[in-house]
Design a protein around this motif. Sequence first.
Motif, PDB file in Angstrom:
ATOM      1  N   GLU A  89       0.824  -1.207   0.000  1.00  0.00           N
ATOM      2  CA  GLU A  89       0.000   0.000   0.000  1.00  0.00           C
ATOM      3  C   GLU A  89       0.862   1.263   0.000  1.00  0.00           C
ATOM      4  O   GLU A  89       0.484   2.291  -0.559  1.00  0.00           O
ATOM      5  CB  GLU A  89      -0.922   0.006   1.224  1.00  0.00           C
ATOM      6  CG  GLU A  89      -2.050  -1.016   1.149  1.00  0.00           C
ATOM      7  CD  GLU A  89      -3.005  -0.893   2.321  1.00  0.00           C
ATOM      8  OE1 GLU A  89      -2.836   0.051   3.124  1.00  0.00           O
ATOM      9  OE2 GLU A  89      -3.910  -1.734   2.418  1.00  0.00           O
ATOM     10  N   THR A  90       2.023   1.181   0.639  1.00  0.00           N
ATOM     11  CA  THR A  90       2.884   2.369   0.757  1.00  0.00           C
ATOM     12  C   THR A  90       4.025   2.386  -0.248  1.00  0.00           C
ATOM     13  O   THR A  90       4.794   3.342  -0.307  1.00  0.00           O
ATOM     14  CB  THR A  90       3.485   2.447   2.178  1.00  0.00           C
ATOM     15  OG1 THR A  90       4.184   1.223   2.456  1.00  0.00           O
ATOM     16  CG2 THR A  90       2.392   2.669   3.207  1.00  0.00           C
ATOM     17  N   GLY A  91       4.173   1.326  -1.035  1.00  0.00           N
ATOM     18  CA  GLY A  91       5.271   1.272  -1.994  1.00  0.00           C
ATOM     19  C   GLY A  91       5.624  -0.148  -2.355  1.00  0.00           C
ATOM     20  O   GLY A  91       4.803  -0.873  -2.948  1.00  0.00           O
ATOM     21  N   PHE A  92       6.843  -0.578  -1.965  1.00  0.00           N
ATOM     22  CA  PHE A  92       7.330  -1.905  -2.339  1.00  0.00           C
ATOM     23  C   PHE A  92       8.155  -2.509  -1.216  1.00  0.00           C
ATOM     24  O   PHE A  92       8.790  -1.793  -0.436  1.00  0.00           O
ATOM     25  CB  PHE A  92       8.219  -1.818  -3.590  1.00  0.00           C
ATOM     26  CG  PHE A  92       7.514  -1.269  -4.804  1.00  0.00           C
ATOM     27  CD1 PHE A  92       6.893  -2.115  -5.711  1.00  0.00           C
ATOM     28  CD2 PHE A  92       7.458   0.104  -5.026  1.00  0.00           C
ATOM     29  CE1 PHE A  92       6.244  -1.613  -6.822  1.00  0.00           C
ATOM     30  CE2 PHE A  92       6.812   0.625  -6.133  1.00  0.00           C
ATOM     31  CZ  PHE A  92       6.199  -0.232  -7.025  1.00  0.00           C
ATOM     32  N   VAL A  93       8.151  -3.834  -1.181  1.00  0.00           N
ATOM     33  CA  VAL A  93       9.123  -4.581  -0.390  1.00  0.00           C
ATOM     34  C   VAL A  93      10.038  -5.295  -1.375  1.00  0.00           C
ATOM     35  O   VAL A  93       9.577  -6.096  -2.196  1.00  0.00           O
ATOM     36  CB  VAL A  93       8.456  -5.608   0.549  1.00  0.00           C
ATOM     37  CG1 VAL A  93       9.517  -6.473   1.226  1.00  0.00           C
ATOM     38  CG2 VAL A  93       7.609  -4.901   1.590  1.00  0.00           C
ATOM     39  N   VAL A  94      11.322  -4.966  -1.315  1.00  0.00           N
ATOM     40  CA  VAL A  94      12.318  -5.610  -2.171  1.00  0.00           C
ATOM     41  C   VAL A  94      13.010  -6.683  -1.343  1.00  0.00           C
ATOM     42  O   VAL A  94      13.711  -6.377  -0.368  1.00  0.00           O
ATOM     43  CB  VAL A  94      13.352  -4.591  -2.694  1.00  0.00           C
ATOM     44  CG1 VAL A  94      14.344  -5.284  -3.629  1.00  0.00           C
ATOM     45  CG2 VAL A  94      12.656  -3.438  -3.411  1.00  0.00           C
ATOM     46  N   GLU A  95      12.763  -7.935  -1.700  1.00  0.00           N
ATOM     47  CA  GLU A  95      13.343  -9.059  -0.960  1.00  0.00           C
ATOM     48  C   GLU A  95      14.710  -9.404  -1.557  1.00  0.00           C
ATOM     49  O   GLU A  95      14.815  -9.667  -2.754  1.00  0.00           O
ATOM     50  CB  GLU A  95      12.419 -10.267  -1.022  1.00  0.00           C
ATOM     51  CG  GLU A  95      11.039 -10.003  -0.405  1.00  0.00           C
ATOM     52  CD  GLU A  95      10.075 -11.167  -0.583  1.00  0.00           C
ATOM     53  OE1 GLU A  95      10.476 -12.181  -1.226  1.00  0.00           O
ATOM     54  OE2 GLU A  95       8.931 -11.069  -0.114  1.00  0.00           O
ATOM     55  N   THR A  96      15.745  -9.365  -0.720  1.00  0.00           N
ATOM     56  CA  THR A  96      17.106  -9.660  -1.183  1.00  0.00           C
ATOM     57  C   THR A  96      17.697 -10.804  -0.376  1.00  0.00           C
ATOM     58  O   THR A  96      17.126 -11.223   0.641  1.00  0.00           O
ATOM     59  CB  THR A  96      18.025  -8.428  -1.048  1.00  0.00           C
ATOM     60  OG1 THR A  96      18.466  -8.307   0.315  1.00  0.00           O
ATOM     61  CG2 THR A  96      17.320  -7.144  -1.464  1.00  0.00           C
ATOM     62  N   ASP A  97      18.842 -11.289  -0.805  1.00  0.00           N
ATOM     63  CA  ASP A  97      19.517 -12.352  -0.057  1.00  0.00           C
ATOM     64  C   ASP A  97      20.146 -11.822   1.236  1.00  0.00           C
ATOM     65  O   ASP A  97      20.703 -12.598   2.018  1.00  0.00           O
ATOM     66  CB  ASP A  97      20.575 -13.046  -0.923  1.00  0.00           C
ATOM     67  CG  ASP A  97      21.629 -12.095  -1.453  1.00  0.00           C
ATOM     68  OD1 ASP A  97      21.491 -10.870  -1.265  1.00  0.00           O
ATOM     69  OD2 ASP A  97      22.597 -12.568  -2.087  1.00  0.00           O
ATOM     70  N   LYS A  98      20.057 -10.495   1.459  1.00  0.00           N
ATOM     71  CA  LYS A  98      20.565  -9.895   2.702  1.00  0.00           C
ATOM     72  C   LYS A  98      19.430  -9.313   3.552  1.00  0.00           C
ATOM     73  O   LYS A  98      19.688  -8.550   4.477  1.00  0.00           O
ATOM     74  CB  LYS A  98      21.579  -8.787   2.357  1.00  0.00           C
ATOM     75  CG  LYS A  98      22.781  -9.251   1.547  1.00  0.00           C
ATOM     76  CD  LYS A  98      23.720 -10.118   2.354  1.00  0.00           C
ATOM     77  CE  LYS A  98      24.858 -10.675   1.515  1.00  0.00           C
ATOM     78  NZ  LYS A  98      25.718  -9.639   0.943  1.00  0.00           N
ATOM     79  N   GLY A  99      18.181  -9.639   3.205  1.00  0.00           N
ATOM     80  CA  GLY A  99      17.046  -9.124   3.968  1.00  0.00           C
ATOM     81  C   GLY A  99      16.135  -8.258   3.120  1.00  0.00           C
ATOM     82  O   GLY A  99      16.433  -7.941   1.969  1.00  0.00           O
TER      83      GLY A  99
END
Length: 477
Positions: A179-189
């Motif tokens: 709702e507020t933007g994005f969650v970018v899932e990476t191998d570091k969190g």
Amino acid sequence: MFDVVIVGAGVIGSSIARELSKYDLKTCVLEKGSDVATGTSKANSGIVHAGFDAKPNTLKGKLNAKGNAMFDKLSKELDFPFKRNGSLVLCFDKNDINKLYELKEKGENNGVPNLQVLDREKLLELEPNLNEKVAAALYAPTGGIVCPYEMTIAYAENAYTNGVEFKLNTEVKNIKKTETGFVVETDKGDIESKVVINAAGLFSDDLNNMVSENKIEIIARKGEYCLFDKVAGSLAERTLFQLPTKMGKGVLVTPTVDGNLLIGPNAVDIEDKTDLSTTQEGLDDILDKAKLTFKEIPMRQIITSFSGLRSHSTADDFIIGEAEDVPGFINVAGVESPGLSSTPAIAEMVEGIVVEKLSPAKNEDFNPVRHGIPKFREMNNEERKELINEDSTYGKMVCRCETVTEGEILSAIRRPLGARDLDGVKRRTRAGMGRCQSGFCSTKIVTILARELNLSETEITKFGGNSKLLIGENKEI
């Protein structure tokens, strides 16, 4: 939460980061490699195209000549090597000269200034080593050459010193819209951001297709090159293209900003987006085609061959803009040639999109100037003496082929976003790029890196990851 996350620290991602550092934005660049410029930006022709080849009214056509005109100011501000050496499109058949005039008209429609069609006599005056079968050529005086990885590093360092955060060795695994933007899932969190800019090059289709129903496809197009020693660098002063014919597009021959000669590339679409191998067949092909340009090719002066991968979009144009069905997700994809030439204009275009979306205040502390590493090889003896008096490490030669000193290598490691591996030092200083191809200097550089980074020499890598150079130490008997 970040205001902007940029995925990819090549020349496109780094240039956008620098433009956004002019604003009061919390910006982060994610890069899966161990350094900036580890993908397409480290291995290409280094040509700043004038802009006559792109189709008018495409993004390539609109941004090439505009980007070209911005290089003089940028190279001064950011202290990266750039030269307007001009370019020639060579025609070897009198029946094809009309095609040069068609190219000229196309270039003029794209805003390219001072284009001329030159006859054979004038060409041989300008480039005496040309094949005497040349009939005419299109001359573009605004064509230029640049070092693509030094340009990328300059952009990234300036962005970093102006407040942009860089997370290297960080691979994006997934992106989710919230709702507020994005969650970018990476191998570091996980990383949260209001806006995501997709500058992931060859893998930009993967990122787009994680969040958008409007799928894109990027094809890896391999190009192979031969690099010649500097003794062959004077064979051509300008960048020499061959006029495309029914027999094919031909190859280019160009001097580099560092004084070498470069021939290539071919163009082969491949499935593996990590395949940087060269083939005997491919190298033979580009050298054979180059014989049309030159009377003689100095084969004994080839010091290395390499390949680069270009991000070819099936849309056959740059893909730049906010995804229609995913507000806040901005694609900068399919940036193949003339992408390097268009980079400053692309960065400015994306800056405009972000500013319109987030309305940020200006960064009052923004400093546009970045100073590069002093180049010992380019100094006169008085300048060298003065530098050594200030710092004695500049009096210790490490790379004899390229005249690179320990002082330059220390600067490469200690400066913002400093080198952490052998290739990182090489891209910043040219140590290891000479005739012996690091045969003599690599062990010295490993020792310096280990000392500066407080690591064992066995932990030093060529380009991060598992690319270790040494497997252990000899035991004393």
